[in-house]
Design a protein around this motif. Structure first.
Motif, PDB file in Angstrom:
ATOM      1  N   LEU A 155      58.141 -17.005 -32.827  1.00 25.41           N
ATOM      2  CA  LEU A 155      58.901 -17.627 -31.742  1.00 25.41           C
ATOM      3  C   LEU A 155      59.314 -16.582 -30.721  1.00 25.41           C
ATOM      4  O   LEU A 155      59.216 -16.810 -29.506  1.00 25.41           O
ATOM      5  CB  LEU A 155      60.136 -18.333 -32.297  1.00 25.41           C
ATOM      6  CG  LEU A 155      61.102 -18.922 -31.263  1.00 25.41           C
ATOM      7  CD1 LEU A 155      60.413 -19.978 -30.403  1.00 25.41           C
ATOM      8  CD2 LEU A 155      62.339 -19.502 -31.947  1.00 25.41           C
ATOM      9  N   LEU A 156      59.745 -15.423 -31.183  1.00 25.27           N
ATOM     10  CA  LEU A 156      60.136 -14.360 -30.258  1.00 25.27           C
ATOM     11  C   LEU A 156      58.985 -13.971 -29.342  1.00 25.27           C
ATOM     12  O   LEU A 156      59.176 -13.756 -28.143  1.00 25.27           O
ATOM     13  CB  LEU A 156      60.631 -13.134 -31.028  1.00 25.27           C
ATOM     14  CG  LEU A 156      60.981 -11.919 -30.163  1.00 25.27           C
ATOM     15  CD1 LEU A 156      62.123 -12.237 -29.204  1.00 25.27           C
ATOM     16  CD2 LEU A 156      61.322 -10.718 -31.035  1.00 25.27           C
ATOM     17  N   ALA A 157      57.781 -13.872 -29.890  1.00 21.19           N
ATOM     18  CA  ALA A 157      56.631 -13.493 -29.066  1.00 21.19           C
ATOM     19  C   ALA A 157      56.424 -14.499 -27.932  1.00 21.19           C
ATOM     20  O   ALA A 157      56.166 -14.116 -26.777  1.00 21.19           O
ATOM     21  CB  ALA A 157      55.376 -13.394 -29.929  1.00 21.19           C
ATOM     22  N   GLN A 158      56.553 -15.788 -28.243  1.00 24.84           N
ATOM     23  CA  GLN A 158      56.404 -16.792 -27.191  1.00 24.84           C
ATOM     24  C   GLN A 158      57.558 -16.716 -26.198  1.00 24.84           C
ATOM     25  O   GLN A 158      57.354 -16.831 -24.982  1.00 24.84           O
ATOM     26  CB  GLN A 158      56.329 -18.193 -27.799  1.00 24.84           C
ATOM     27  CG  GLN A 158      56.070 -19.285 -26.759  1.00 24.84           C
ATOM     28  CD  GLN A 158      55.813 -20.648 -27.380  1.00 24.84           C
ATOM     29  OE1 GLN A 158      55.571 -20.752 -28.589  1.00 24.84           O
ATOM     30  NE2 GLN A 158      55.856 -21.684 -26.562  1.00 24.84           N
ATOM     31  N   VAL A 159      58.763 -16.513 -26.690  1.00 22.57           N
ATOM     32  CA  VAL A 159      59.921 -16.378 -25.805  1.00 22.57           C
ATOM     33  C   VAL A 159      59.725 -15.215 -24.841  1.00 22.57           C
ATOM     34  O   VAL A 159      59.987 -15.328 -23.637  1.00 22.57           O
ATOM     35  CB  VAL A 159      61.207 -16.191 -26.634  1.00 22.57           C
ATOM     36  CG1 VAL A 159      62.368 -15.731 -25.757  1.00 22.57           C
ATOM     37  CG2 VAL A 159      61.579 -17.490 -27.341  1.00 22.57           C
ATOM     38  N   ARG A 160      59.225 -14.092 -25.332  1.00 26.95           N
ATOM     39  CA  ARG A 160      59.028 -12.923 -24.467  1.00 26.95           C
ATOM     40  C   ARG A 160      57.959 -13.191 -23.415  1.00 26.95           C
ATOM     41  O   ARG A 160      58.076 -12.743 -22.269  1.00 26.95           O
ATOM     42  CB  ARG A 160      58.657 -11.707 -25.320  1.00 26.95           C
ATOM     43  CG  ARG A 160      59.785 -11.231 -26.230  1.00 26.95           C
ATOM     44  CD  ARG A 160      59.358 -10.005 -27.016  1.00 26.95           C
ATOM     45  NE  ARG A 160      59.158  -8.873 -26.135  1.00 26.95           N
ATOM     46  CZ  ARG A 160      58.281  -7.892 -26.368  1.00 26.95           C
ATOM     47  NH1 ARG A 160      57.480  -7.959 -27.438  1.00 26.95           N
ATOM     48  NH2 ARG A 160      58.181  -6.896 -25.536  1.00 26.95           N
ATOM     49  N   ASP A 161      56.916 -13.903 -23.786  1.00 27.78           N
ATOM     50  CA  ASP A 161      55.901 -14.280 -22.797  1.00 27.78           C
ATOM     51  C   ASP A 161      56.513 -15.136 -21.685  1.00 27.78           C
ATOM     52  O   ASP A 161      56.260 -14.923 -20.502  1.00 27.78           O
ATOM     53  CB  ASP A 161      54.763 -15.055 -23.465  1.00 27.78           C
ATOM     54  CG  ASP A 161      53.754 -14.161 -24.162  1.00 27.78           C
ATOM     55  OD1 ASP A 161      53.786 -12.935 -23.938  1.00 27.78           O
ATOM     56  OD2 ASP A 161      52.930 -14.678 -24.939  1.00 27.78           O
TER      57      ASP A 161
END
Length: 397
Positions: free
Chosen positions: A379-385
């Protein structure tokens, strides 16, 4: 993908012990690995696509029930949101909703300390031993500068067995915030001060105590006088208890099978204090980061010291792009340019507040669940994108 049917969930009681494991301690966990730069090769999306990206976050089975992003360019404000502020009544998130800002509070600690440096009440090379002689002798050579850029070597009180035992047994326990460092008072430094970067919540507790010792005034009073009032922030506070002012953006712990559990008021703020206890709103946080990153609170001379960066030093959680640490501020270098600010995460919330170096353009980005490199990193990876796409929209690139 279909939207999650929030109206179908009954009200969930906060699981206090569950939240405790990821609140103060989870938000404060240090991770030293630098992830790859987010968003490589992506093109900045138009406004409609930004709305869609937020919808995709809340539609994930493990995603937040709500998200709100506020873009400010001069006098022009754009608010993007998806999902709900409260799964009980389904109302949308608002820029005036209160929320826990977690470790973004560390930037407020920096604002107070650097303001006192400007006024000659503190100096960046003042040591713990000079200002706080009652602290352990092993810590005495640590400087204010090293506390502000997390190169002090102070052991993290929030990872100590004694602290964790108390907060796990009673997440709403009322700590004496000014005695939090007692949990690690028998420990030496983790490394020679200034020799390496290691994120530690103890650093910001020590900074607040130094500010109090230098002025004879409570940290909460210094926040009001040096930060809230100059920037016109009327909805921001540093509470001791677990209650949030109304209205508030409800924070949730997500179980993809059972649904969201409301943990907004599951954990008391006294155990985070200057390291992560502040409550604010997207509107107030926008005012803060514009003033703080833009240099409105300190002189250019002090700001040059603040904007000396350590490459690869992560905020927690990492923000968009590549991260470098200054004095209580981080530089996030994205494919579209750099912004300056801080991130945070705690039970029910993940936060980003960032602005351009002139303070004219700003972004606050809030989701209503916790994520980090160790807590739902996908989820963090998508949030950062998504955050990087918002930075690109902010910079018009």
């Amino acid at each position: 993908m279909s939207r999650r049917p929030y109206g179908h969930f009954g009200r969930s009681r906060p699981s206090l012990r569950l939240a405790a494991a990821t609140a103060v301690c989870g938000a404060l966990l240090a991770v030293s690995v630098q992830p790859a730069q987010a968003g490589a090769g992506r093109n900045p999306p138009p406004g409609a696509d930004l709305h869609q990206e937020l919808r995709e976050l809340v539609e994930r089975p493990d995603g937040p029930p709500g998200v709100i992003a506020v873009l400010r360019d001069g006098d022009r404000t754009q608010t993007y949101r998806a999902g709900v502020a409260d799964v009980e009544n389904g109302r949308p998130p608002r820029a005036t909703d209160h929320m826990r800002i977690a470790s973004v509070a560390k930037a407020f600690t920096g604002a107070v300390a650097l303001g006192l440096v400007d006024r000659g009440r503190l100096h960046l090379d003042d040591t713990v031993g000079e200002v706080l002689p009652g602290q352990p002798a092993a810590w005495h050579r640590v400087t204010l500068r090293q506390l502000l850029n997390h190169t002090s070597g102070l052991p993290d009180y929030s990872a100590s067995p004694g602290f964790l035992e108390i907060v796990s047994a009673d997440p709403r326990h009322r700590f004496d915030s000014r005695r939090l460092l007692d949990f690690v008072a028998d420990e030496g430094l983790a490394f020679r001060p200034g020799s390496r970067y290691q994120y530690s919540n103890s650093d910001n507790i020590a900074v607040a105590l130094m500010a109090e010792a230098a002025t004879g005034r409570r940290y909460e009073t210094l926040l009001r006088e040096l930060v809230y009032e100059p920037l016109g922030m009327g909805a921001t506070s540093l509470p001791q208890g677990y209650r949030l002012p109304t209205p508030f953006l409800h924070g949730y712990q997500i179980d993809p099978q059972e649904g969201p559990v409301d943990v907004s008021e599951a954990v008391g703020a006294s155990g985070a204090w200057a390291a992560g206890g502040i409550v604010s709103t997207p509107k107030d946080l926008t005012a803060f980061i514009r003033g703080y990153a833009g240099g409105a609170l300190i002189s250019e001379r002090t700001r040059r010291q603040q904007f000396t960066f350590i490459p690869g030093a992560l905020s927690q959680p990492p923000g968009p792009g590549r991260t470098e640490a200054g004095l209580a501020i981080y530089r996030y270098t994205t494919r579209c340019g750099a912004v300056y600010g801080h991130t945070g995460n705690t039970a029910g919330y993940t936060q980003l507040a960032a602005a351009t170096a002139d303070g004219r353009r700003s972004l606050t980005f809030s989701i209503t669940t916790q994520t980090s490199l160790t807590n739902n990193p996908d989820l963090l990876a998508q949030v950062r994108d998504v955050q990087e796409d918002f930075v690109c929209a902010l910079l018009h690139k």
